[in-house]
Scaffold this motif. Structure first.
Motif, PDB file in Angstrom:
ATOM      1  N   VAL A 100       0.853  -1.185   0.000  1.00 41.63           N
ATOM      2  CA  VAL A 100       0.000   0.000   0.000  1.00 41.63           C
ATOM      3  C   VAL A 100       0.889   1.235   0.000  1.00 41.63           C
ATOM      4  CG1 VAL A 100      -1.736   1.315   1.281  1.00 41.63           C
ATOM      5  CG2 VAL A 100      -1.850  -1.187   1.232  1.00 41.63           C
ATOM      6  N   GLY A 101       0.602   2.171  -0.881  1.00 41.45           N
ATOM      7  CA  GLY A 101       1.370   3.407  -0.929  1.00 41.45           C
ATOM      8  C   GLY A 101       0.682   4.428  -1.800  1.00 41.45           C
ATOM      9  N   GLY A 102       1.323   5.584  -1.942  1.00 39.22           N
ATOM     10  CA  GLY A 102       0.755   6.678  -2.711  1.00 39.22           C
ATOM     11  C   GLY A 102       1.487   6.904  -4.016  1.00 39.22           C
ATOM     12  N   LEU A 103       1.434   8.149  -4.484  1.00 42.38           N
ATOM     13  CA  LEU A 103       1.976   8.476  -5.805  1.00 42.38           C
ATOM     14  C   LEU A 103       3.490   8.296  -5.874  1.00 42.38           C
ATOM     15  CD1 LEU A 103      -0.132  11.662  -6.658  1.00 42.38           C
ATOM     16  CD2 LEU A 103      -0.405   9.337  -7.568  1.00 42.38           C
ATOM     17  N   ALA A 104       4.191   8.682  -4.807  1.00 41.91           N
ATOM     18  CA  ALA A 104       5.657   8.571  -4.831  1.00 41.91           C
ATOM     19  C   ALA A 104       6.091   7.112  -4.924  1.00 41.91           C
ATOM     20  CB  ALA A 104       6.254   9.230  -3.590  1.00 41.91           C
ATOM     21  N   MET A 105       5.434   6.240  -4.180  1.00 44.80           N
ATOM     22  CA  MET A 105       5.772   4.819  -4.235  1.00 44.80           C
ATOM     23  C   MET A 105       5.330   4.209  -5.566  1.00 44.80           C
ATOM     24  SD  MET A 105       4.955   3.890  -0.252  1.00 44.80           S
ATOM     25  CE  MET A 105       5.261   2.130  -0.317  1.00 44.80           C
ATOM     26  N   ALA A 106       4.237   4.726  -6.131  1.00 39.41           N
ATOM     27  CA  ALA A 106       3.800   4.256  -7.447  1.00 39.41           C
ATOM     28  C   ALA A 106       4.863   4.553  -8.498  1.00 39.41           C
ATOM     29  CB  ALA A 106       2.470   4.906  -7.821  1.00 39.41           C
ATOM     30  N   ARG A 107       5.518   5.721  -8.370  1.00 39.39           N
ATOM     31  CA  ARG A 107       6.573   6.062  -9.325  1.00 39.39           C
ATOM     32  C   ARG A 107       7.769   5.119  -9.204  1.00 39.39           C
ATOM     33  NH1 ARG A 107       4.650  11.482  -8.359  1.00 39.39           N
ATOM     34  NH2 ARG A 107       6.059  11.771  -6.579  1.00 39.39           N
ATOM     35  N   GLN A 108       7.895   4.453  -8.051  1.00 43.21           N
ATOM     36  CA  GLN A 108       8.956   3.465  -7.873  1.00 43.21           C
ATOM     37  C   GLN A 108       8.490   2.054  -8.227  1.00 43.21           C
ATOM     38  OE1 GLN A 108      12.144   4.139  -7.176  1.00 43.21           O
ATOM     39  NE2 GLN A 108      11.650   6.327  -7.141  1.00 43.21           N
ATOM     40  N   GLY A 109       7.269   1.946  -8.733  1.00 43.91           N
ATOM     41  CA  GLY A 109       6.805   0.659  -9.239  1.00 43.91           C
ATOM     42  C   GLY A 109       5.795  -0.073  -8.389  1.00 43.91           C
ATOM     43  N   LEU A 110       5.318   0.526  -7.300  1.00 39.59           N
ATOM     44  CA  LEU A 110       4.347  -0.157  -6.450  1.00 39.59           C
ATOM     45  C   LEU A 110       2.930   0.038  -6.986  1.00 39.59           C
ATOM     46  CD1 LEU A 110       4.074  -1.632  -3.565  1.00 39.59           C
ATOM     47  CD2 LEU A 110       3.153   0.569  -2.832  1.00 39.59           C
ATOM     48  N   ILE A 111       2.188  -1.040  -7.091  1.00 42.13           N
ATOM     49  CA  ILE A 111       0.758  -0.982  -7.402  1.00 42.13           C
ATOM     50  C   ILE A 111       0.011  -1.135  -6.090  1.00 42.13           C
ATOM     51  CG2 ILE A 111      -1.141  -2.037  -8.668  1.00 42.13           C
ATOM     52  CD1 ILE A 111       0.915  -3.029 -10.706  1.00 42.13           C
ATOM     53  N   SER A 112      -0.587  -0.050  -5.606  1.00 39.81           N
ATOM     54  CA  SER A 112      -1.198  -0.043  -4.280  1.00 39.81           C
ATOM     55  C   SER A 112      -2.495  -0.836  -4.267  1.00 39.81           C
ATOM     56  CB  SER A 112      -1.469   1.403  -3.833  1.00 39.81           C
ATOM     57  OG  SER A 112      -2.014   1.426  -2.525  1.00 39.81           O
ATOM     58  N   LEU A 113      -2.749  -1.489  -3.143  1.00 35.50           N
ATOM     59  CA  LEU A 113      -3.998  -2.236  -2.976  1.00 35.50           C
ATOM     60  C   LEU A 113      -5.219  -1.336  -3.062  1.00 35.50           C
ATOM     61  CD1 LEU A 113      -3.034  -4.568   0.014  1.00 35.50           C
ATOM     62  CD2 LEU A 113      -3.321  -5.236  -2.385  1.00 35.50           C
TER      63      LEU A 113
END
Length: 393
Positions: A43-56
């Motif tokens: 689970v994360g936001g936009l910054a983590m999404a830019r690092q490749g995380l697809i948030s739940l």
């Protein structure tokens, strides 16, 4: 023949914007260290999404402040806690990293530990057991394996309170020192007339609502009493409408600085600040900007906070320095008359202003500025934990 690299799966949970930034910095370093041998879920936001995380789920769902608002959203919050824990257990990661937001993330961690005790859990950002709920430190030993602290006094607090192992990795503000401190030209503006006065009512809509009226009246009174200043109000884009609404009736209109870059540029030329107490007070101290701190909240929230508080100050800069150099005004004490009088003291060359500047100059040593970044130190501990888990080939 060299054995292939072992792929590592890391499950991260960050539910606020500040935690999202921490999580993204950690992901970036881990990717640099491990390359394609690391996978991220959680689970994360936009910054983590830019690092490749697809948030739940979108973390904006959890941007809730105030007991009444939390009560209305409680069924949704509890559902997201269950879903996050279920996803972490199903993923069977090599490690679970929870980032700040303990009211959410610790409930996830406890569920994971109960059902999948082999998954190690790292807590990135130490809960403030030194401020309230000290018994939580010992309870954390049951479901947290290591705590990563952003403040230098926290490891000793966790040791004293019987908490899990705790390591100071440095505050993320350390990484921003260069963008907070003035160059020669900016220092000239900081010293020039009229002085730039920062107005910082908070980073949440509820905080803005509580502080805008009294901050506006403070500026009006300060100007009427003959003090010259140029007010600047830094804010983020998503709060701009709330800020504009709040200053609509101010007698003294501030210049609004929008976004991180404009905010830091304002910090570099500011002579003093009127700030809602919080992390921003440490940011101001590192930038060398004398300040006064104020805090207003709803009566229930404030009553609970004061009843549970275990610290000599609510100003983070004071706690890190170990001395109450920044005056703090809470609830009724945060009145325009008292705030204006204190602001004059930090705008002018007074003993209070000099005392603050002397204390702020000690922060580099106190916070060990100059060592490696907090993100890198956090990654070191996570990688060390992973190495302990690695079975011999």
């Amino acid at each position: 023949m060299q054995s292939p690299a072992i792929s590592r799966k890391i499950f991260l949970v960050a539910t606020e914007e500040s935690g999202d930034r921490l999580g993204a910095g950690l992901m970036q370093v881990l990717r640099q260290r491990l390359g394609d041998a690391v996978r991220f879920e959680g689970v994360g936001g936009l910054a983590m999404a830019r690092q490749g995380l697809i948030s739940l789920f979108p973390i904006e769902e959890l941007s809730i402040m105030g007991f009444t608002a939390v009560g209305r959203k409680l069924p949704m919050i509890l559902r997201r806690i269950r879903e996050t824990a279920d996803a972490a257990i199903a993923a069977m990661p090599d490690i679970l990293v929870i980032v700040d937001s303990p009211d959410f993330t610790h409930r996830v961690a406890r569920r994971v530990r109960a059902r999948a005790p082999a998954i190690p859990v790292i807590d990135y950002v130490a809960p403030t057991v030194w401020a309230w709920r000290p018994g939580r430190a010992r309870a954390m030993r049951g479901y947290i394996d290591h705590v990563l602290a952003l403040l230098p006094f926290e490891p000793e607090a966790y040791r004293r309170l019987g908490g899990p192992p705790c390591t100071y990795i440095g505050h993320t503000l350390i990484e921003q020192i260069g963008s907070l401190r003035p160059d020669a030209e900016e220092q000239q503006r900081r010293d020039a007339q009229p002085p730039v006065l920062l107005v910082l009512p908070g980073s949440r809509r509820s905080e803005i609502r509580h502080h805008m009226a009294v901050f506006g009246e403070t500026l009006r009174l300060l100007r009427e009493q003959g003090t010259a200043f140029e007010p600047v109000l830094p804010t983020m884009p998503h709060l701009l409408d709330s800020v504009r609404e709040g200053i609509a009736n101010w007698a003294v209109q501030p210049r609004i600085a929008v976004g991180e870059d404009e905010k830091k540029a304002a910090f570099r030329i500011a002579r003093a600040a009127l700030a809602k107490s919080g992390t921003v007070t440490l940011e101001l101290a590192l930038a060398g900007v004398p300040m006064i701190g104020a805090y207003r909240a709803g009566p229930i929230e404030m009553w609970i906070a004061l009843a549970l508080a275990k610290t000599p100050s609510v100003i983070l800069a004071n706690l890190v320095i170990g001395e109450n150099v920044v005056p703090e005004f809470m609830q009724r004490d945060a009145s325009p008359g008292k705030l204006a009088a204190a602001l004059r003291d930090v705008l002018e060359d007074t003993a209070l202003r000099r005392r603050q500047l002397d204390a702020f100059a000690r922060l580099d040593a106190i916070m060990a500025i100059g060592s490696q970044s907090p993100s890198a130190s956090a990654a070191d501990i996570i990688l060390a934990t992973l190495r302990k888990l690695r079975k011999p080939d």
